[in-house]
Write an enzyme that holds these catalytic residues in place. Structure first.
Site, PDB file in Angstrom:
ATOM      1  N   LYS A  98       0.832  -1.200   0.000  1.00 42.85           N
ATOM      2  CA  LYS A  98       0.000   0.000   0.000  1.00 42.85           C
ATOM      3  C   LYS A  98       0.871   1.256   0.000  1.00 42.85           C
ATOM      4  O   LYS A  98       0.674   2.157  -0.798  1.00 42.85           O
ATOM      5  CB  LYS A  98      -0.923  -0.021   1.223  1.00 42.85           C
TER       6      LYS A  98
ATOM      7  N   GLU B  86      10.429  -4.667   4.541  1.00 42.55           N
ATOM      8  CA  GLU B  86      10.450  -6.084   4.173  1.00 42.55           C
ATOM      9  C   GLU B  86      10.159  -6.262   2.681  1.00 42.55           C
ATOM     10  O   GLU B  86      10.866  -6.974   1.958  1.00 42.55           O
ATOM     11  CB  GLU B  86       9.394  -6.876   4.966  1.00 42.55           C
TER      12      GLU B  86
ATOM     13  N   GLY C  32      -4.847  -1.751   4.884  1.00 41.12           N
ATOM     14  CA  GLY C  32      -4.109  -2.919   4.400  1.00 41.12           C
ATOM     15  C   GLY C  32      -4.825  -4.229   4.702  1.00 41.12           C
ATOM     16  O   GLY C  32      -4.944  -5.114   3.850  1.00 41.12           O
ATOM     17  N   ARG C  33      -5.345  -4.352   5.913  1.00 44.31           N
ATOM     18  CA  ARG C  33      -5.989  -5.619   6.308  1.00 44.31           C
ATOM     19  C   ARG C  33      -7.388  -5.764   5.726  1.00 44.31           C
ATOM     20  O   ARG C  33      -8.065  -6.749   5.967  1.00 44.31           O
ATOM     21  CB  ARG C  33      -5.997  -5.742   7.831  1.00 44.31           C
TER      22      ARG C  33
ATOM     23  N   GLU D 133      -5.049  -6.152  14.726  1.00 37.25           N
ATOM     24  CA  GLU D 133      -4.507  -4.858  14.310  1.00 37.25           C
ATOM     25  C   GLU D 133      -5.620  -3.804  14.362  1.00 37.25           C
ATOM     26  O   GLU D 133      -5.364  -2.626  14.578  1.00 37.25           O
ATOM     27  CB  GLU D 133      -3.895  -4.942  12.896  1.00 37.25           C
TER      28      GLU D 133
ATOM     29  N   HIS E  65      -6.479 -32.782  18.035  1.00 36.33           N
ATOM     30  CA  HIS E  65      -5.421 -33.643  18.568  1.00 36.33           C
ATOM     31  C   HIS E  65      -4.255 -32.825  19.111  1.00 36.33           C
ATOM     32  O   HIS E  65      -3.154 -33.358  19.284  1.00 36.33           O
ATOM     33  CB  HIS E  65      -4.953 -34.608  17.483  1.00 36.33           C
TER      34      HIS E  65
ATOM     35  N   LYS F 143       9.260  -0.488  14.044  1.00 37.32           N
ATOM     36  CA  LYS F 143       9.854  -0.194  12.722  1.00 37.32           C
ATOM     37  C   LYS F 143      10.944   0.866  12.862  1.00 37.32           C
ATOM     38  O   LYS F 143      12.026   0.752  12.299  1.00 37.32           O
ATOM     39  CB  LYS F 143       8.786   0.334  11.765  1.00 37.32           C
TER      40      LYS F 143
HETATM   41  O1  F6P Z   1       3.058  -2.489   9.684  1.00 33.54           O
HETATM   42  C1  F6P Z   1       1.727  -2.871   9.556  1.00 33.54           C
HETATM   43  C2  F6P Z   1       1.249  -2.622   8.180  1.00 33.54           C
HETATM   44  O2  F6P Z   1       1.151  -1.270   7.938  1.00 33.54           O
HETATM   45  C3  F6P Z   1      -0.079  -3.313   7.911  1.00 33.54           C
HETATM   46  O3  F6P Z   1      -1.155  -2.579   8.354  1.00 33.54           O
HETATM   47  C4  F6P Z   1      -0.025  -3.489   6.443  1.00 33.54           C
HETATM   48  O4  F6P Z   1      -0.969  -4.411   5.990  1.00 33.54           O
HETATM   49  C5  F6P Z   1       1.396  -3.957   6.291  1.00 33.54           C
HETATM   50  O5  F6P Z   1       2.121  -3.188   7.218  1.00 33.54           O
HETATM   51  C6  F6P Z   1       1.995  -3.812   4.923  1.00 33.54           C
HETATM   52  O6  F6P Z   1       1.988  -2.476   4.507  1.00 33.54           O
HETATM   53  P1  F6P Z   1       2.183  -2.090   3.004  1.00 33.54           P
HETATM   54  O7  F6P Z   1       1.078  -2.717   2.214  1.00 33.54           O
HETATM   55  O8  F6P Z   1       2.143  -0.597   2.973  1.00 33.54           O
HETATM   56  O9  F6P Z   1       3.516  -2.615   2.560  1.00 33.54           O
END
Ligand code: F6P
Length: 555
Positions: free
Chosen positions: A209, A215, A273-274, A359, A390, A518
């Site tokens: 987003k 990452e 995002g979620r 979240e 189980h 972060k």
């Molecule tokens: O750090 C949490 C977050 O902002 C989530 O809310 C989001 O889904 C995820 O990181 C990934 O963010 P992006 O889509 O901006 O890479």
């Protein structure tokens, strides 16, 4: 929308619920015996979902008080504000419009001067066209070969939704076209996911987003280097153009990364995002299942949105389930909530719900900045049945904690198989469903000491074999795990999460709690790499852990 949230604990309904909780002695055996209508009264339809709340720890008085609570805190008003595009994400001053992602093309919604429906369908059309090209083989890699593997690079909402749905809809995937997912910055993830792939037939979707997530950008660079090295290509621009597309709200940053804006699919800051699997973030899924099936998924979402928007509170399933969770969390002391799909294909659904619910509602302040007045945000967890049976069901059946559990099952299996042995045939799905039914019955009705004794159990062992029962479950059953049903299921949880957030007075659409870690990671990075000044700025524990790392690394 910066109005002050109603403090739920100040309402008459809260006082009533507190009083009811003080004397609450649930007895599901008696409730079922004395009330032949309990199941029909507490079973509800929402889209294709049949939701049975009869095994919940709920009686008429509690239900009435919960509905009054919803009224007193203004759930319906806030729902309507969300659907109309008001800025209910207060801390980020944004509208919350994931529901607009699944509005039909002939709907109308203008927000902050933007033709939301037109924009959504314009992007959808481009995603569908791209997916069709990949699926048909018209989109080729730089060597002219068709794409065989699509690798989605993203994390959080830019990963969990696409993975969950890709797994859930395995029965609808196109043969010969595989999707893989890289999320973790642990280099193992990229290394193992790329292993065995042919760069010439691999296409990457960088899904982010913000297009600023460490990452994702790191993994995207690793994948780009892997691609260029594997292709031995001298023309990086051409290779990236044929093998990289992006999904983001920050199209300028996509261009800076070197991805052609023509290969980028946008979305908007009003999609959290979620809440984004049904936006262009679902591009990998569209490639896997095709535009038609994806459109069915969106219709499923919309069906549940309409149910939530139009159904009276007393029959409104997401609203009822959200209120029930408030009852469990704030009045009966539950701290976690299990989601137990009796569908192997939903094996990533609990992980998906962890982000959606935790979240969203893991907050300690309300949307006006004041502290919350109640517990918020349960811990969501779960695994598919029967594997969980189980492993951890022991604690749900006989442990000391109250763990409300949602059981999810389907009448039709995605893969029907029959077990034939000793001249007998057994539909394995029926065996599976028998477990779903047995578990919810055992949790609800338990087994008394007398029943245990009647089986001839030695007296000393009787207590260990007693099941108290009255362990609450919600049963959700649908005809089959189709794209539409999956959409209904996800939207159900979105809206029940929203309902709880409104009761607690919190902004369910920001996530400031992930930011501090972060920031610190940026500062710790140089310290790990040997920067003495950065190391000196760390706390003693961090310094000691870095020293351990530097002593033991072999590179
Ligand atoms: O750090 C949490 C977050 O902002 C989530 O809310 C989001 O889904 C995820 O990181 C990934 O963010 P992006 O889509 O901006 O890479």
């Amino acid at each position: 929308m910066t109005d002050t949230p109603v403090d739920p604990t100040s309402t008459a309904a809260w006082a009533r619920l507190t009083a009811l909780a003080a004397d609450f002695t649930p007895d599901l055996r008696r409730w079922f015996d004395e009330d032949p209508d309990r199941v029909s009264r507490l079973s509800f339809g929402a889209g294709e979902l049949h939701v049975d709340l009869s095994k919940a720890l709920l009686d008429d008085e509690v239900l009435a008080a919960l509905l009054t609570l919803a009224d007193e805190v203004g759930v319906v008003g806030r729902r309507d504000a969300m659907l109309a595009g008001e800025h209910i994400n207060v801390t980020e001053d944004r509208a919350v419009l994931h529901t607009a992602l699944r509005l039909p093309a002939d709907a109308a919604l203008e927000v902050d001067g933007q033709d939301v429906v037109g924009d959504v369908h314009e992007v959808l059309g481009r995603v569908y066209e791209f997916a069709d090209q990949v699926r048909s083989g018209a989109w080729t890699g730089v060597t002219g070969e068709r794409i065989r593997t699509v690798v989605n690079i993203g994390i959080g909402g830019s990963d969990l939704g696409p993975v969950m749905a890709y797994e859930a809809l395995a029965a609808y995937r196109q043969d010969g076209l595989e999707c893989r997912f890289i999320s973790n910055i642990d280099p193992t993830d990229a290394a193992t996911t790329l292993a065995g792939l042919d760069p010439a037939t691999t296409l990457f979707i960088v899904a982010s987003k913000t297009f600023g997530t460490l990452e994702t950008l790191t993994n995207a660079r690793l994948c780009r280097a892997w691609l260029l090295e594997g292709l031995g290509s001298s023309d990086a621009t051409e290779a990236v153009a044929k093998h990289f597309v992006a999904v983001s709200t920050a199209l300028d940053k996509v261009a800076d990364f070197g991805i052609d804006p023509a290969n980028a699919f946008g979305f908007w800051d009003w999609v959290g995002g979620r809440y984004s699997v049904d936006s262009a973030i679902g591009t990998a899924l569209v490639v896997a299942i095709g535009p038609e099936r994806f459109a069915e998924l969106l219709e499923g979402f919309h069906t549940m949105d309409e149910h939530f928007r139009t159904t009276e509170p007393a029959r409104n399933v997401p609203l009822l389930m959200g209120l029930l969770n408030v009852w469990y969390t704030n009045f009966l002391g539950a701290e976690s909530h299990a989601v137990l799909p009796y569908a192997q294909l939903l094996h990533r659904f609990p992980a998906y719900l962890q982000q959606l619910t935790m979240e969203s509602n893991g907050k300690g302040v309300r949307w006006d900045g004041s502290p919350v007045t109640t517990e918020t945000g349960e811990i969501y967890w779960g695994e598919p049945g029967t594997n969980g049976q189980h492993a951890f069901y022991q604690l749900i059946h006989q442990g000391t904690r109250l763990i409300p559990a949602d059981f999810i099952a389907f009448a039709e299996p995605s893969y029907p198989l029959v077990d034939t042995h000793d001249g007998q045939s057994q539909d394995v799905h029926e065996l599976f469903l028998a477990n779903f039914l047995a578990q919810t019955a055992a949790l609800a009705f338990g087994k008394t000491a007398d029943e245990v004794r009647a089986e001839g159990t030695a007296e000393a062992v009787v207590p260990a074999r007693v099941f108290t029962g009255n362990r609450p479950t919600t049963s959700i059953i649908a005809p089959r795990l189709t794209p539409a049903v999956l959409g209904q299921l996800v939207a159900l949880y979105e809206h029940l999460t929203f309902t709880q957030g409104v009761v607690w007075g919190i902004d369910s659409f920001d996530q400031w709690g992930v930011e501090l870690g972060k920031q610190l990671a940026q500062q710790v990075g140089p310290a790990i790499s040997g920067d003495a000044e950065a190391l000196a700025g760390q706390d003693a524990s961090t310094q000691a852990l870095i020293a351990y790392y530097r002593e033991h690394r072999t590179r």
